[in-house]
Design an enzyme around this catalytic site. Structure first.
Site, PDB file in Angstrom:
ATOM      1  N   ASN A   9       0.876  -1.173   0.000  1.00 43.83           N
ATOM      2  CA  ASN A   9       0.000   0.000   0.000  1.00 43.83           C
ATOM      3  C   ASN A   9       0.912   1.221   0.000  1.00 43.83           C
ATOM      4  O   ASN A   9       1.496   1.555   1.024  1.00 43.83           O
ATOM      5  CB  ASN A   9      -0.903  -0.019   1.246  1.00 43.83           C
ATOM      6  CG  ASN A   9      -1.728   1.251   1.379  1.00 43.83           C
ATOM      7  OD1 ASN A   9      -1.762   2.081   0.467  1.00 43.83           O
ATOM      8  ND2 ASN A   9      -2.388   1.406   2.516  1.00 43.83           N
ATOM      9  N   LYS A  11       0.138   4.212  -0.221  1.00 45.78           N
ATOM     10  CA  LYS A  11      -0.488   5.388   0.399  1.00 45.78           C
ATOM     11  C   LYS A  11      -0.258   6.614  -0.497  1.00 45.78           C
ATOM     12  O   LYS A  11      -0.175   6.459  -1.721  1.00 45.78           O
ATOM     13  CB  LYS A  11       0.026   5.568   1.830  1.00 45.78           C
ATOM     14  CG  LYS A  11      -0.136   4.271   2.653  1.00 45.78           C
ATOM     15  CD  LYS A  11       0.071   4.444   4.122  1.00 45.78           C
ATOM     16  CE  LYS A  11      -0.128   3.106   4.825  1.00 45.78           C
ATOM     17  NZ  LYS A  11      -0.066   3.187   6.270  1.00 45.78           N
ATOM     18  N   HIS A  94      -9.578   1.367   4.767  1.00 47.66           N
ATOM     19  CA  HIS A  94      -8.298   1.497   5.486  1.00 47.66           C
ATOM     20  C   HIS A  94      -8.498   2.399   6.700  1.00 47.66           C
ATOM     21  O   HIS A  94      -9.263   3.371   6.643  1.00 47.66           O
ATOM     22  CB  HIS A  94      -7.224   2.067   4.555  1.00 47.66           C
ATOM     23  CG  HIS A  94      -5.859   1.961   5.143  1.00 47.66           C
ATOM     24  ND1 HIS A  94      -5.376   2.871   6.061  1.00 47.66           N
ATOM     25  CD2 HIS A  94      -4.892   1.025   4.995  1.00 47.66           C
ATOM     26  CE1 HIS A  94      -4.156   2.499   6.440  1.00 47.66           C
ATOM     27  NE2 HIS A  94      -3.838   1.378   5.797  1.00 47.66           N
ATOM     28  N   GLU A  96      -6.792   4.686   7.865  1.00 43.44           N
ATOM     29  CA  GLU A  96      -6.510   6.114   7.624  1.00 43.44           C
ATOM     30  C   GLU A  96      -7.715   6.796   6.984  1.00 43.44           C
ATOM     31  O   GLU A  96      -7.985   7.968   7.248  1.00 43.44           O
ATOM     32  CB  GLU A  96      -5.235   6.255   6.766  1.00 43.44           C
ATOM     33  CG  GLU A  96      -3.992   5.975   7.606  1.00 43.44           C
ATOM     34  CD  GLU A  96      -2.826   5.391   6.823  1.00 43.44           C
ATOM     35  OE1 GLU A  96      -2.811   5.446   5.588  1.00 43.44           O
ATOM     36  OE2 GLU A  96      -1.917   4.845   7.488  1.00 43.44           O
ATOM     37  N   GLU A 166      -5.442  -4.971  10.463  1.00 40.92           N
ATOM     38  CA  GLU A 166      -4.411  -3.963  10.711  1.00 40.92           C
ATOM     39  C   GLU A 166      -4.706  -3.256  12.035  1.00 40.92           C
ATOM     40  O   GLU A 166      -5.507  -2.299  12.057  1.00 40.92           O
ATOM     41  CB  GLU A 166      -4.399  -2.916   9.582  1.00 40.92           C
ATOM     42  CG  GLU A 166      -4.080  -3.486   8.226  1.00 40.92           C
ATOM     43  CD  GLU A 166      -3.464  -2.434   7.303  1.00 40.92           C
ATOM     44  OE1 GLU A 166      -2.391  -2.715   6.765  1.00 40.92           O
ATOM     45  OE2 GLU A 166      -4.040  -1.347   7.138  1.00 40.92           O
ATOM     46  N   GLY A 172       2.652   2.048  10.921  1.00 39.19           N
ATOM     47  CA  GLY A 172       3.654   3.109  10.803  1.00 39.19           C
ATOM     48  C   GLY A 172       4.353   3.452  12.101  1.00 39.19           C
ATOM     49  O   GLY A 172       5.038   4.459  12.199  1.00 39.19           O
ATOM     50  N   SER A 211       3.499  -2.354  10.314  1.00 39.77           N
ATOM     51  CA  SER A 211       4.945  -2.471  10.525  1.00 39.77           C
ATOM     52  C   SER A 211       5.510  -3.834  10.129  1.00 39.77           C
ATOM     53  O   SER A 211       6.381  -4.380  10.810  1.00 39.77           O
ATOM     54  CB  SER A 211       5.306  -2.130  11.978  1.00 39.77           C
ATOM     55  OG  SER A 211       4.943  -0.788  12.272  1.00 39.77           O
TER      56      SER A 211
HETATM   57  P1  13P Z   1       3.080   0.221   7.718  1.00 37.24           P
HETATM   58  O1  13P Z   1       3.544  -1.062   7.087  1.00 37.24           O
HETATM   59  O2  13P Z   1       3.849   1.418   7.265  1.00 37.24           O
HETATM   60  O3  13P Z   1       2.969   0.099   9.206  1.00 37.24           O
HETATM   61  O4  13P Z   1       1.585   0.473   7.176  1.00 37.24           O
HETATM   62  C1  13P Z   1       0.644  -0.543   7.282  1.00 37.24           C
HETATM   63  C2  13P Z   1      -0.545  -0.174   6.500  1.00 37.24           C
HETATM   64  O5  13P Z   1      -1.301   0.707   6.868  1.00 37.24           O
HETATM   65  C3  13P Z   1      -0.782  -0.885   5.237  1.00 37.24           C
HETATM   66  O6  13P Z   1      -2.044  -0.609   4.735  1.00 37.24           O
END
Ligand code: 13P
Length: 247
Positions: A9, A11, A94, A96, A166, A172, A211
């Site tokens: 992803n 982002k 997601h 976010e 997740e 992150g 992560s």
């Molecule tokens: P990270 O791997 O940067 O923690 O992000 C995970 C994520 O949100 C994947 O959609």
């Protein structure tokens, strides 16, 4: 046997030039071909990324979509538009989007149905906050997200869905859920799908996200119920991403 699936992803990262460079770098490393590989790129990169992955086994994914096919929905992208660009997967719900853009479980449900009806495979994200985990209500939260997300979804199409567990506190932050905790929640998710949709629970693929790095992928993928990973940060580095694919 469920085919493992490793999805990047990206982002809101990478201009067209940067993204194409990353794809070329990914293509330059040998991949063992066992796991299905998906890159979920920004909308602006979909068209060029599709050309760049031609003649490879890398699949194209988007990061969100609207549920209507067309109309007065300024700024939105429809499943028809994604399909036209060769998109096979789309991340839906997601954390976010839930956290910063007001995505609700009801919207997630509409998007899943729209994706499935256009033969786009949804990667549906669920997960709890740190506060919810510390209050020991994480399973309740995830169960509710799942039941609302799957409400009225055609049971025959459920096996085309990928779920990504997740935990928000692991995204992150460098904090990964332990492989045992991730597997425990993912088994619970599979059971919840079984209660709602029956035997398809054994076919549906469930990823862990948060992560994920070359250092922890092997242990995660060694667990009975974990079928793959949804990867943020580490998918932006070609060598790391290919290490994850080759876990
Ligand atoms: P990270 O791997 O940067 O923690 O992000 C995970 C994520 O949100 C994947 O959609």
């Amino acid at each position: 046997m469920r085919t493992p699936i490793i999805a990047g992803n990206w982002k809101m990262n990478n201009t067209i030039n940067e993204g194409l460079k990353l794809i070329e770098e990914i293509k330059g490393f040998p991949r063992n071909g066992e796991a299905e590989t998906v890159i979920c790129v920004p909308f602006t990169l979909l068209s060029e990324a599709k050309k760049a992955i031609e003649n490879t086994d890398i699949k194209l994914g988007a990061q969100d979509m609207y549920w209507e096919e067309k109309g007065a929905f300024t700024g939105e992208i429809s499943p028809l538009m994604l399909k036209e660009l060769g998109v096979e997967y789309c991340i839906i719900g997601h954390s976010e989007r839930r956290q910063y853009f007001g995505e609700t479980d009801e919207n997630v449900n509409k998007k899943i149905k729209a994706a499935l009806s256009h033969s786009i495979r949804p990667i549906v994200c669920v997960g709890e906050t740190l506060e919810e985990r510390e209050s020991h209500i994480e399973k309740e939260i995830v169960e509710r997200q799942l039941l609302l997300a799957f409400e009225g979804v055609d049971k025959k199409k459920v096996e085309n869905i990928v779920i990504a567990y997740e935990p928000i506190w692991a995204i992150g932050t460098g904090k990964t859920a332990s492989a045992d905790d991730a597997n425990d929640m993912i088994s619970f998710i599979r059971q919840t799908i079984g209660n709602k949709c029956g035997d398809v629970k054994d076919k549906i693929r469930i990823q862990y996200g948060g992560s994920v790095k070359p250092e922890n992928i092997k242990e995660l993928m060694g667990k009975s119920d974990i079928d793959g990973a949804l990867v943020g940060g580490a998918s932006l580095d070609a060598e790391d991403f290919v290490d994850l694919i080759n876990y």
